[in-house]
Design a protein around this motif. Structure first.
Motif, PDB file in Angstrom:
ATOM      1  N   UNK A   1      32.351  25.850  13.901  1.00 29.97           N
ATOM      2  CA  UNK A   1      32.122  26.998  13.026  1.00 29.97           C
ATOM      3  C   UNK A   1      30.842  26.813  12.222  1.00 29.97           C
ATOM      4  N   UNK A   2      30.437  25.574  12.025  1.00 33.14           N
ATOM      5  CA  UNK A   2      29.268  25.307  11.191  1.00 33.14           C
ATOM      6  C   UNK A   2      28.010  25.359  12.041  1.00 33.14           C
ATOM      7  N   UNK A   3      27.253  26.426  11.864  1.00 30.59           N
ATOM      8  CA  UNK A   3      26.026  26.635  12.630  1.00 30.59           C
ATOM      9  C   UNK A   3      25.033  25.513  12.423  1.00 30.59           C
ATOM     10  N   UNK A   4      24.943  25.000  11.208  1.00 29.64           N
ATOM     11  CA  UNK A   4      23.948  23.967  10.914  1.00 29.64           C
ATOM     12  C   UNK A   4      24.321  22.614  11.510  1.00 29.64           C
TER      13      UNK A   4
ATOM     14  N   UNK B   1      16.347  26.964  22.500  1.00 31.48           N
ATOM     15  CA  UNK B   1      16.210  28.345  22.984  1.00 31.48           C
ATOM     16  C   UNK B   1      17.290  29.250  22.425  1.00 31.48           C
ATOM     17  N   UNK B   2      18.408  28.674  22.022  1.00 32.96           N
ATOM     18  CA  UNK B   2      19.525  29.472  21.519  1.00 32.96           C
ATOM     19  C   UNK B   2      19.439  29.723  20.013  1.00 32.96           C
ATOM     20  N   UNK B   3      18.739  28.853  19.307  1.00 38.19           N
ATOM     21  CA  UNK B   3      18.700  28.953  17.844  1.00 38.19           C
ATOM     22  C   UNK B   3      17.638  29.963  17.409  1.00 38.19           C
ATOM     23  N   UNK B   4      17.846  31.204  17.806  1.00 39.68           N
ATOM     24  CA  UNK B   4      16.955  32.314  17.481  1.00 39.68           C
ATOM     25  C   UNK B   4      17.639  33.161  16.410  1.00 39.68           C
ATOM     26  N   UNK B   5      17.028  33.320  15.233  1.00 42.35           N
ATOM     27  CA  UNK B   5      17.700  34.043  14.145  1.00 42.35           C
ATOM     28  C   UNK B   5      18.237  35.409  14.543  1.00 42.35           C
ATOM     29  N   UNK B   6      17.506  36.172  15.322  1.00 39.61           N
ATOM     30  CA  UNK B   6      17.972  37.514  15.686  1.00 39.61           C
ATOM     31  C   UNK B   6      19.265  37.451  16.499  1.00 39.61           C
TER      32      UNK B   6
ATOM     33  N   UNK C   1      15.046  28.042   7.704  1.00 38.60           N
ATOM     34  CA  UNK C   1      14.041  27.099   7.232  1.00 38.60           C
ATOM     35  C   UNK C   1      14.112  25.879   8.147  1.00 38.60           C
ATOM     36  N   UNK C   2      13.155  24.995   8.021  1.00 35.29           N
ATOM     37  CA  UNK C   2      13.148  23.784   8.833  1.00 35.29           C
ATOM     38  C   UNK C   2      13.196  22.566   7.925  1.00 35.29           C
TER      39      UNK C   2
ATOM     40  N   UNK D   1      17.519  25.147   9.792  1.00 37.52           N
ATOM     41  CA  UNK D   1      18.652  25.273   8.884  1.00 37.52           C
ATOM     42  C   UNK D   1      18.810  26.750   8.564  1.00 37.52           C
ATOM     43  N   UNK D   2      20.041  27.256   8.670  1.00 31.32           N
ATOM     44  CA  UNK D   2      20.299  28.682   8.487  1.00 31.32           C
ATOM     45  C   UNK D   2      21.172  28.906   7.260  1.00 31.32           C
TER      46      UNK D   2
END
Length: 256
Positions: free
Chosen positions: A197-200, A225-230, A243-244, A250-251
């Motif tokens: 559940x934790x994206x980060x 390739x999957x860690x695209x904000x949109x 942010x990085x 990090x989202x």
């Protein structure tokens, strides 16, 4: 170590139309994270891969062999599962629980050997619960029980580790130690496939990601390739700030 492959796999979620067929190659040494909102089918997928649920269509292969054709005991030597929630059916100590992991490797009525006990104790030590080995599992906290469950999987020593929310109930220190342990298992040649559940945590520790959308849509590939904000905003129906930190994205949810 063998590659776990899904061929045109469609999981069976009652009341939902067929989802996007999954063609995954989960290779030795890889760490996969499965991301998606509640109800997207993460747990159903994990149980289907483990052989606990039949798919709506498609198949699963270990190497070139269909998992449906494998005997349960042999399959359990290859695949191991940590459930998100578990019920303790009968009183058992922490050590007795960890030793359940050796059952796929024992013949009927065979008792665990001293080597099996030593293996279980090493796993309990790795998960920081060896000092609890004589305690009944049903007297432990949620986090302690979670670590015992992962130690049981480690004692089982399957080639592919399937984990449903492995950091559930864990404090920050033990989250990190468990994910470091999973990384070590992957480096030794095992495959790790886990729902998170934790994206980060997924961004930090996974090298491959599978995104499951509530409508059955799915996409997968290398984590970068999957860690695209949109895409992640559409996945969670939530605006995100990215942010990085130390080279890792990090989202953070954007305030409404």
């Amino acid at each position: 170590m063998q590659t776990l492959t899904t061929r045109e796999l469609v999981i069976d979620i009652p009341g939902r139309p067929d989802g996007y067929p999954l063609d995954l190659n989960i290779e030795p040494g890889q760490i996969w994270g499965v991301l998606g909102p509640n109800g997207a089918g993460k747990t159903t997928l994990l149980h289907t891969i483990a052989g606990l649920r039949a798919p709506r269509s498609g198949s699963l292969l270990l190497g070139e062999q269909s998992t449906a054709a494998m005997k349960r005991r042999v399959l359990s030597q290859q695949l191991g599962l940590v459930f998100q929630d578990r019920q303790d059916g009968f009183p058992a100590t922490v050590l007795e629980t960890a030793l359940i992991g050796r059952h796929p490797w024992l013949s009927p009525w065979q008792m665990e050997s001293a080597d099996d006990v030593a293996m279980a104790e090493r796993a309990l030590e790795a998960l920081d619960v060896l000092h609890l080995k004589d305690r009944l599992v049903n007297t432990l906290s949620g986090g302690e029980r979670q670590r015992v469950a992962i130690a049981t999987l480690m004692t089982q020593a399957p080639h592919t580790w399937l984990l449903d929310e492995p950091t559930n109930h864990l404090d920050l220190h033990h989250q990190v130690s468990v994910l470091q342990l999973l990384t070590e298992q992957a480096r030794s040649g095992r495959s790790v496939f886990m729902c998170l559940h934790d994206l980060n945590l997924a961004a930090r520790w996974c090298d491959h990601l599978l995104l499951l959308f509530p409508n059955g849509e799915a996409c997968w590939g290398a984590a970068e390739r999957m860690l695209v904000p949109s895409a992640l905003e559409r996945l969670y129906d939530q605006e995100l700030l990215a942010v990085e930190v130390d080279g890792t994205p990090l989202f953070v949810p954007r305030k409404g």
